[in-house]
Motif scaffolding. Structure first.
Motif, short mmCIF file in Angstrom:
data_model
loop_
_atom_site.label_atom_id
_atom_site.label_comp_id
_atom_site.label_asym_id
_atom_site.label_seq_id
_atom_site.Cartn_x
_atom_site.Cartn_y
_atom_site.Cartn_z
N UNK A 118 0.81 -1.21 0.00
CA UNK A 118 0.00 0.00 0.00
C UNK A 118 0.85 1.27 0.00
N UNK A 119 2.10 1.17 0.45
CA UNK A 119 2.98 2.34 0.36
C UNK A 119 3.21 2.73 -1.11
N UNK A 120 3.19 1.73 -1.98
CA UNK A 120 3.41 1.97 -3.40
C UNK A 120 2.10 2.11 -4.17
N UNK A 121 1.06 1.42 -3.70
CA UNK A 121 -0.21 1.39 -4.44
C UNK A 121 -1.38 1.73 -3.51
N UNK A 122 -1.40 2.93 -2.96
CA UNK A 122 -2.49 3.27 -2.01
C UNK A 122 -3.86 3.32 -2.66
N UNK A 123 -3.91 3.37 -3.97
CA UNK A 123 -5.20 3.49 -4.65
C UNK A 123 -5.75 2.19 -5.19
N UNK A 124 -5.12 1.05 -4.86
CA UNK A 124 -5.63 -0.24 -5.33
C UNK A 124 -6.58 -0.81 -4.27
N UNK A 125 -7.84 -0.83 -4.61
CA UNK A 125 -8.87 -1.24 -3.65
C UNK A 125 -8.69 -2.68 -3.21
N UNK A 126 -8.25 -3.56 -4.12
CA UNK A 126 -8.15 -4.98 -3.78
C UNK A 126 -7.14 -5.23 -2.67
N UNK A 127 -6.08 -4.42 -2.62
CA UNK A 127 -5.10 -4.59 -1.53
C UNK A 127 -5.74 -4.21 -0.21
N UNK A 128 -6.46 -3.11 -0.17
CA UNK A 128 -7.18 -2.72 1.06
C UNK A 128 -8.14 -3.82 1.48
N UNK A 136 -7.78 -6.03 4.87
CA UNK A 136 -8.86 -6.05 5.85
C UNK A 136 -9.30 -7.45 6.22
N UNK A 137 -9.40 -8.34 5.22
CA UNK A 137 -9.80 -9.71 5.50
C UNK A 137 -8.76 -10.43 6.36
N UNK A 138 -7.48 -10.20 6.07
CA UNK A 138 -6.43 -10.84 6.85
C UNK A 138 -6.44 -10.34 8.29
N UNK A 161 -7.17 -12.46 12.08
CA UNK A 161 -6.33 -12.54 13.28
C UNK A 161 -6.95 -11.79 14.46
N UNK A 162 -8.19 -11.32 14.28
CA UNK A 162 -8.91 -10.70 15.38
C UNK A 162 -8.76 -9.20 15.50
N UNK A 163 -8.09 -8.56 14.53
CA UNK A 163 -7.95 -7.10 14.57
C UNK A 163 -9.14 -6.50 13.83
N UNK A 164 -10.30 -6.53 14.48
CA UNK A 164 -11.56 -6.25 13.81
C UNK A 164 -11.68 -4.79 13.40
N UNK A 165 -11.40 -3.87 14.32
CA UNK A 165 -11.60 -2.46 14.01
C UNK A 165 -10.68 -1.99 12.89
N UNK A 166 -9.44 -2.44 12.91
CA UNK A 166 -8.51 -2.08 11.85
C UNK A 166 -8.97 -2.69 10.52
N UNK A 167 -9.48 -3.90 10.58
CA UNK A 167 -10.00 -4.55 9.37
C UNK A 167 -11.14 -3.75 8.76
N UNK A 168 -12.04 -3.29 9.60
CA UNK A 168 -13.17 -2.50 9.11
C UNK A 168 -12.68 -1.24 8.39
N UNK A 169 -11.64 -0.61 8.94
CA UNK A 169 -11.09 0.59 8.31
C UNK A 169 -10.60 0.33 6.90
N UNK A 170 -9.89 -0.76 6.70
CA UNK A 170 -9.37 -1.07 5.37
C UNK A 170 -10.49 -1.46 4.40
N UNK A 171 -11.52 -2.17 4.88
CA UNK A 171 -12.64 -2.48 4.00
C UNK A 171 -13.37 -1.21 3.59
N UNK A 172 -13.49 -0.27 4.51
CA UNK A 172 -14.13 1.01 4.15
C UNK A 172 -13.28 1.75 3.12
N UNK A 173 -11.95 1.65 3.25
CA UNK A 173 -11.08 2.26 2.24
C UNK A 173 -11.33 1.64 0.86
N UNK A 174 -11.44 0.31 0.83
CA UNK A 174 -11.67 -0.37 -0.44
C UNK A 174 -12.95 0.13 -1.09
N UNK A 201 -16.80 -6.06 -1.91
CA UNK A 201 -16.28 -5.28 -0.79
C UNK A 201 -17.36 -5.05 0.26
N UNK A 202 -18.58 -4.72 -0.20
CA UNK A 202 -19.69 -4.53 0.75
C UNK A 202 -19.99 -5.84 1.48
#
Length: 587
Positions: free
Chosen positions: A166-176, A180-182, A186-199, A209-210
């Motif tokens: 993401x440092x190189x490709x911040x605009x690629x939704x699939x990476x976000x 988020x899924x990964x 591992x139980x990092x739910x709130x951080x995951x939600x943030x990345x899915x919202x980015x996507x 994504x929805x």
């Protein structure tokens, strides 16, 4: 103009995209000097760019026949062969190229890419990492390595590489999305939600994504928000089967049973063979007591993509005459399922068959006490002779179980009296105290299964009860919060002496009451005929049904239910009052 100057001019034209002019110059060079390796090689590259792979191979091969140790030509031959899908040949040329130019990160990257396609993930990662050591700016490698680690289940490593990508490709939704899924896994739910919202922000037109965000929100208990996500996914794709299934599950968790059935039916209108929808219909029918329809749908469990399908060499038994034969019954899903359905074994032996049970190691010693079993073996052991097989989960349907005819004679599981006595000595039993065993966690962190677990804070309300001693039946959880809870509740903890369910059964037999969330311990206590109180979320697992305080499966069981999602405090208060009444009655 000499040959070298001509080569330089052709390369300039080639790099600027003027391929026709470059090709013309190379051909003039070859008329003068037919064995010019550079002209042959670069002309081959022009054919490669134009997707004339056979001509590319022809000219690059000519250059390599003249100069076999030409690393750039070897690299490009490998790339052409990759493009044609000839991966083994491509690997040969790429590895030869790397021998002559071991500092070429691009070569290692392409070796990694082929190994990735071939499924050799470990070797692919090694080559990708070597390429990054040479050139850390080969940005697309970070994506590739992240996906490899994800596919290997190495989620923490995948997350590191997704974030680097993401440092190189911040605009690629699939990476976000995948990050988020990964994180969710591992139980990092709130951080995951943030990345899915980015996507979704980057690509609001992608229904996947929805759907993914909805699954994570549902796992957090945010059912209304989850339903909103699934609804949006269906607006973008009204044939999105998983979204229909997921919205139905969310509605079921809210107790909206008829609406859930509606969405599952919609999915099946689109694809009548959609196993997940059939399976969730089964769970709803069983939850609501409609066993006849529930068992019909239950068979779809074995068509779910994540189900372990055991491929035995013998025929599947589905209830036909089995007199004089040997049946292998194998366990699957959780310990509780096996304990619950082991009650059906006598029906098989009454039909004239011998039964071999294939089960989890932790249950083998306990089930070895059952006289209806010819043999008990565990997964990984050599299979003895048998004529037919079936899953233990099939037995309720095979024997046409209804609410009215559930075989509920308890106890139907036993442990040795000598082991019970051994545990009595270990507990130093004082018959004047009321002994209660506790289980507060299901052990699940993600998915709706986590809603089966109570908080330790809620359980702490029981600490004010006088005249009781608490014993832990909770295995596998130990942290500072648990230690403090044990101290506050003055809980006796002998779980380090529990090595299998036979030990658990012997400990339970020395207690007066078991209080448990929905776990295998609750099933075990019920199967042993001990008083057991099960604490349930507002919409429980199917076997506990709805709106009743008893269980037709276990006569000694009492059910305490949430009246609203997540409210364990009210449940524990009701349990506390019931304990006081129970003690008074016992005394």
């Amino acid at each position: 103009m000499d040959i070298n100057e001509a080569i330089a001019l052709a390369l300039k034209e080639q790099k600027s995209g003027n391929l026709i002019m470059a090709e013309s110059i190379y051909r003039k060079i070859l008329e003068i000097q037919p064995d010019n390796v550079n002209a042959l090689h670069f002309l081959g590259l022009i054919y490669f760019v134009n997707k004339d792979f056979d001509s590319a191979i022809e000219y690059i091969s000519k250059s390599l026949n003249i100069e076999p140790a030409y690393p750039e030509a070897l690299l490009n031959m490998g790339l052409v062969l990759m493009a044609k899908g000839h991966f083994d040949e491509a690997l040969y040329y790429l590895r030869k190229s790397f021998q002559f130019n071991p500092e070429c990160a691009e070569t290692l990257k392409n070796i990694g890419a082929i190994l990735q396609v071939q499924g050799n993930y470990d070797e692919a990662i090694i080559n990708y990492k070597k390429a990054l050591e040479i050139n850390p700016e080969l940005s697309d490698i970070y994506k590739n390595v992240a996906y490899l680690f994800r596919d290997k289940g190495m989620l923490n490593e995948a997350i590191i590489f997704f974030k680097k990508a993401l440092e190189y490709y911040p605009g690629i939704a699939d990476i976000h999305n995948n990050l988020g899924l990964a994180l969710n896994d591992i139980g990092e739910i709130d951080e995951a939600i943030g990345y899915l919202r980015n996507a979704i922000k980057i690509n609001p037109g992608n229904p996947e994504f929805y759907n993914n965000l909805g699954v994570i929100l549902r796992g957090k208990g945010l059912f209304d928000e989850a339903i909103g996500c699934f609804t949006q996914a269906l607006m973008l794709n009204n044939r999105f089967l998983e979204a229909y299934n997921n919205i139905a599950v969310s509605l079921r968790e809210k107790g909206h049973i008829e609406e859930a059935i509606y969405f599952l039916r919609k999915a099946l209108d689109i694809n009548p063979d959609f196993a997940s929808a059939h399976w969730n219909l089964a769970l709803i029918f069983l939850l609501t007591g409609n066993y006849s329809e529930g068992w019909k749908e239950y068979k779809w469990f074995w068509k779910l993509k994540d189900t372990n399908n055991f491929n035995f060499s013998k025929p599947l038994w589905d209830g036909f005459n089995i007199d004089g034969k040997t049946l292998l019954v194998y366990a699957e899903q959780g310990y509780g399922d096996t304990i619950q359905f082991i009650r059906y074994i006598p029906f098989i032996t009454e039909a004239g068959a011998e039964v071999i049970l294939l089960c989890q190691e932790e249950l083998k010693e306990l089930f070895s006490n059952l006289r209806n079993l010819k043999q008990v073996i565990t997964f990984g052991e050599n299979l003895p002779h048998f004529d037919f097989y079936c899953s233990i989960l099939m037995l309720p349907a095979i024997f046409q179980t209804t609410i009215e005819n559930i075989p509920a004679n308890v106890p139907y599981i036993f442990t040795e009296q000598s082991l019970i006595n051994e545990w009595r000595k270990r507990l130093n039993n004082n018959n004047s105290t009321f002994k209660i065993g506790l289980v507060w966690s299901s052990g699940h962190r993600n998915s709706t299964l986590q809603f089966r677990s109570s908080s330790l804070e809620s359980f702490s309300m029981l600490s004010s009860i006088k005249g009781v001693e608490f014993y832990s039946l909770q295995k596998g959880i130990s942290n500072e919060e648990v230690i403090n809870f044990y101290q506050k509740m003055k809980i006796h903890d002998f779980t380090n002496n529990i090595f299998n369910f036979n030990d658990t059964a012997a400990l339970i037999m020395n207690l007066d009451l078991i209080i448990s969330v929905d776990t295998s311990v609750a099933h075990l206590a019920g199967a042993l005929g001990k008083p057991v109180w099960v604490l349930l979320p507002s919409v429980p697992d199917w076997r506990w049904m709805l709106n009743r305080e008893d269980s037709p499966w276990y006569p000694s069981m009492r059910l305490f239910r949430q009246t609203k999602h997540g409210d364990w405090d009210t449940v524990i208060k009701n349990v506390r009052d019931a304990i006081l009444d129970f003690i008074q009655i016992k005394s």
